[in-house]
Write a protein that holds these residues in place. Sequence first.
Motif, PDB file in Angstrom:
ATOM      1  N   PHE A 210      -1.040   4.602   5.040  1.00 44.06           N
ATOM      2  CA  PHE A 210      -0.082   3.846   3.688  1.00 44.06           C
ATOM      3  C   PHE A 210      -0.144   4.868   2.732  1.00 44.06           C
ATOM      4  O   PHE A 210      -1.282   5.177   2.218  1.00 44.06           O
TER       5      PHE A 210
ATOM      6  N   ALA B 197       0.622   4.399  -1.611  1.00 44.80           N
ATOM      7  CA  ALA B 197       1.168   3.497  -2.439  1.00 44.80           C
ATOM      8  C   ALA B 197       1.256   4.125  -3.959  1.00 44.80           C
ATOM      9  O   ALA B 197       0.795   4.979  -4.072  1.00 44.80           O
TER      10      ALA B 197
ATOM     11  N   SER C 125       3.741  -3.394   6.757  1.00 46.91           N
ATOM     12  CA  SER C 125       2.689  -2.814   5.597  1.00 46.91           C
ATOM     13  C   SER C 125       2.253  -3.917   4.834  1.00 46.91           C
ATOM     14  O   SER C 125       2.532  -5.338   5.007  1.00 46.91           O
TER      15      SER C 125
ATOM     16  N   PHE D 159       2.964  -0.649  -1.793  1.00 47.80           N
ATOM     17  CA  PHE D 159       2.555  -0.087  -0.526  1.00 47.80           C
ATOM     18  C   PHE D 159       3.942   0.443   0.108  1.00 47.80           C
ATOM     19  O   PHE D 159       4.852  -0.511   0.319  1.00 47.80           O
TER      20      PHE D 159
ATOM     21  N   TYR E 272       0.145  -2.343  -7.219  1.00 47.80           N
ATOM     22  CA  TYR E 272       0.209  -1.372  -6.274  1.00 47.80           C
ATOM     23  C   TYR E 272       1.394  -1.715  -5.476  1.00 47.80           C
ATOM     24  O   TYR E 272       1.305  -2.910  -4.965  1.00 47.80           O
TER      25      TYR E 272
END
Lengths: 113, 116
Positions: free
Chosen positions: A89, A91, B42, A103, A101
């Motif tokens: 991922f 971010a 996610s 993502f 943050y």
Amino acid sequence: GESVGLHLPTLSVQEGDNSIINCAYSNSASDYFIWYKQESGKGPQFIIDIRSNMDKRQGQRVTVLLNKTVKHLSLQIAATQPGDSAVYFCAETVMSGTYKYIFGTGTRLKVLA
Amino acid sequence: SAVISQKPSRDICQRGTSLTIQCQVDSQVTMMFWYRQQPGQSLTLIATANQGSEATYESGFVIDKFPISRPNLTFSTLTVSNMSPEDSSIYLCSVEKRDRLNYEQYFGPGTRLTVT
């Protein structure tokens, strides 16, 4: 149980080859970016970061490239190993009321022996 | 660095009940975050929990559904209230640690919640 990344885009790479994972971020005001690695059943783990005043940063076997013009981030992994198989991922950090943050979607990296 | 533990690691709960997830850090931190990660997706930020102030919730998350406590600099709890199957997810806490030049975010192992 269902593993992380089951429905995410998948990148398959031969062991020993280089991997490039891409990410598009959303906020042009973001000033700090991070790549995380998440293995099944674990929380995300920090890999490498980059500030917005840089366009490239290198770590051990990993390189992050930042293109602010098109709001694009990439993670390059050299000589990909089986242990690199995971979900990755990106971010971005955003100041919106509080500091937080955000993502990206994530990419599943599968290393083929 | 920071070592983070979460309890429980997983649970199966009935709809309509509530579950409180604990997050313990091995050092004092100012900023703690709670995320939800639904299967194959996610991480989505639920809220930011700073010690000494009310948690700040993201759009789509409300205090009545996800009350958060932050009694000190090493501990936080997230409660998932009046659960429904849609709340089935992995819940992750994280902390941010800063020094003069760098700051990094560390994550706990997550709590896998299944609501039946």
